[in-house]
Design a protein around this motif. Sequence first.
Motif, PDB file in Angstrom:
ATOM      1  N   GLY A 160       7.780  20.586   7.098  1.00  0.00           N
ATOM      2  CA  GLY A 160       9.078  19.920   7.175  1.00  0.00           C
ATOM      3  C   GLY A 160       9.567  19.462   5.819  1.00  0.00           C
ATOM      4  O   GLY A 160      10.748  19.624   5.477  1.00  0.00           O
ATOM      5  N   MET A 161       8.669  18.875   5.010  1.00  0.00           N
ATOM      6  CA  MET A 161       9.036  18.426   3.668  1.00  0.00           C
ATOM      7  C   MET A 161       9.463  19.607   2.796  1.00  0.00           C
ATOM      8  O   MET A 161      10.424  19.501   2.015  1.00  0.00           O
ATOM      9  N   SER A 162       8.762  20.715   2.933  1.00  0.00           N
ATOM     10  CA  SER A 162       9.077  21.900   2.136  1.00  0.00           C
ATOM     11  C   SER A 162      10.381  22.546   2.589  1.00  0.00           C
ATOM     12  O   SER A 162      11.152  23.046   1.763  1.00  0.00           O
ATOM     13  N   ALA A 163      10.631  22.524   3.907  1.00  0.00           N
ATOM     14  CA  ALA A 163      11.853  23.130   4.443  1.00  0.00           C
ATOM     15  C   ALA A 163      13.101  22.395   3.981  1.00  0.00           C
ATOM     16  O   ALA A 163      14.191  22.984   3.911  1.00  0.00           O
ATOM     17  N   GLU A 164      12.960  21.113   3.655  1.00  0.00           N
ATOM     18  CA  GLU A 164      14.116  20.340   3.188  1.00  0.00           C
ATOM     19  C   GLU A 164      14.660  20.853   1.857  1.00  0.00           C
ATOM     20  O   GLU A 164      15.854  20.716   1.581  1.00  0.00           O
ATOM     21  N   VAL A 165      13.777  21.425   1.044  1.00  0.00           N
ATOM     22  CA  VAL A 165      14.218  21.926  -0.264  1.00  0.00           C
ATOM     23  C   VAL A 165      14.212  23.450  -0.328  1.00  0.00           C
ATOM     24  O   VAL A 165      14.781  24.039  -1.249  1.00  0.00           O
ATOM     25  N   ASN A 166      13.574  24.071   0.643  1.00  0.00           N
ATOM     26  CA  ASN A 166      13.499  25.536   0.673  1.00  0.00           C
ATOM     27  C   ASN A 166      13.671  26.002   2.118  1.00  0.00           C
ATOM     28  O   ASN A 166      12.726  25.965   2.909  1.00  0.00           O
ATOM     29  N   PRO A 167      14.870  26.465   2.486  1.00  0.00           N
ATOM     30  CA  PRO A 167      15.138  26.861   3.877  1.00  0.00           C
ATOM     31  C   PRO A 167      14.322  28.063   4.356  1.00  0.00           C
ATOM     32  O   PRO A 167      14.302  28.352   5.559  1.00  0.00           O
ATOM     33  N   LEU A 168      13.660  28.757   3.437  1.00  0.00           N
ATOM     34  CA  LEU A 168      12.836  29.893   3.842  1.00  0.00           C
ATOM     35  C   LEU A 168      11.549  29.453   4.541  1.00  0.00           C
ATOM     36  O   LEU A 168      10.901  30.256   5.216  1.00  0.00           O
ATOM     37  N   VAL A 169      11.197  28.201   4.373  1.00  0.00           N
ATOM     38  CA  VAL A 169       9.947  27.695   4.943  1.00  0.00           C
ATOM     39  C   VAL A 169      10.159  27.330   6.409  1.00  0.00           C
ATOM     40  O   VAL A 169      10.929  26.414   6.727  1.00  0.00           O
ATOM     41  N   LYS A 170       9.461  28.042   7.287  1.00  0.00           N
ATOM     42  CA  LYS A 170       9.573  27.794   8.719  1.00  0.00           C
ATOM     43  C   LYS A 170       8.214  27.753   9.407  1.00  0.00           C
ATOM     44  O   LYS A 170       8.113  27.331  10.559  1.00  0.00           O
ATOM     45  N   SER A 171       7.170  28.200   8.700  1.00  0.00           N
ATOM     46  CA  SER A 171       5.836  28.273   9.281  1.00  0.00           C
ATOM     47  C   SER A 171       4.802  28.167   8.164  1.00  0.00           C
ATOM     48  O   SER A 171       5.150  28.094   6.980  1.00  0.00           O
ATOM     49  N   LYS A 172       3.539  28.181   8.559  1.00  0.00           N
ATOM     50  CA  LYS A 172       2.471  28.114   7.566  1.00  0.00           C
ATOM     51  C   LYS A 172       2.523  29.327   6.647  1.00  0.00           C
ATOM     52  O   LYS A 172       2.370  29.192   5.416  1.00  0.00           O
ATOM     53  N   LEU A 173       2.736  30.498   7.209  1.00  0.00           N
ATOM     54  CA  LEU A 173       2.783  31.718   6.399  1.00  0.00           C
ATOM     55  C   LEU A 173       3.939  31.687   5.413  1.00  0.00           C
ATOM     56  O   LEU A 173       3.779  32.013   4.231  1.00  0.00           O
ATOM     57  N   SER A 174       5.120  31.279   5.891  1.00  0.00           N
ATOM     58  CA  SER A 174       6.277  31.223   4.982  1.00  0.00           C
ATOM     59  C   SER A 174       6.088  30.124   3.937  1.00  0.00           C
ATOM     60  O   SER A 174       6.583  30.242   2.813  1.00  0.00           O
ATOM     61  N   LEU A 175       5.371  29.058   4.288  1.00  0.00           N
ATOM     62  CA  LEU A 175       5.046  28.016   3.300  1.00  0.00           C
ATOM     63  C   LEU A 175       4.200  28.597   2.179  1.00  0.00           C
ATOM     64  O   LEU A 175       4.465  28.343   0.994  1.00  0.00           O
ATOM     65  N   LEU A 176       3.208  29.377   2.544  1.00  0.00           N
ATOM     66  CA  LEU A 176       2.334  29.980   1.536  1.00  0.00           C
ATOM     67  C   LEU A 176       3.093  30.976   0.666  1.00  0.00           C
ATOM     68  O   LEU A 176       2.935  30.982  -0.561  1.00  0.00           O
TER      69      LEU A 176
END
Length: 217
Positions: A160-176
């Motif tokens: 959630g914290m990462s998605a706030e600055v990077n909309p591509l982040v939606k899951s663990k895989l996309s976070l990585l």
Amino acid sequence: MSDAKLTVKPDSHAARKIRNRRIAACAILTAMAVLLMYLEFPLPFMPAFLKFDLSELPVLIGTFALGPVWGVIIELLKNLIHLPVTQTMGIGELSNFIAGVVYVGTSGLIYRKLRTKKGAAISMAIATLVFAAASIPINAFITLPLYGSAMGFPLEAIIGMSAEVNPLVKSKLSLLLAVFVPFNLFKGIFVSFWTFFVYKPISKLINKTYDKTHTGK
């Protein structure tokens, strides 16, 4: 009558000089790395928990000048000295150490075979790619689970914290793939650039130090 084998006793004075050179260089570069580690700052489009610093720069120079083993030692000392002021219960330092060893270790092993300016560039380019790729298993199996278990910082909160600055982040895989890989790729490129930039004026010192601490000259 059998031939007696002649043994040559090591020159203890020369050995001490070599050891002292290594220790002195290691201490100076470690101090520089620790100082740069304190000068950390966030990057745009990256979550606040990821901080960028240039502490790998003196570690990489030490790796080129002394060899990959000494680069790992500097990397270890840098993170151990930083532990008393850690804000992550040592998890960030552990992650930094493992990733740093991958980066400087890869660079050092290749540079040991190609000890030229071109060889340095090749070693850093390969090391940067390995560094970015290694961030996937390091964070998936070490950093993220430890944040959850030791600090009570669940994966969902990190996403959630990462998605706030990077909309591509939606899951663990996309976070990585959208956060950790680009972050480490940028860090590797930036550190490599500045190392290559300063390589020429200090290349004679690097090679002289390497020769003296590996051949006893």
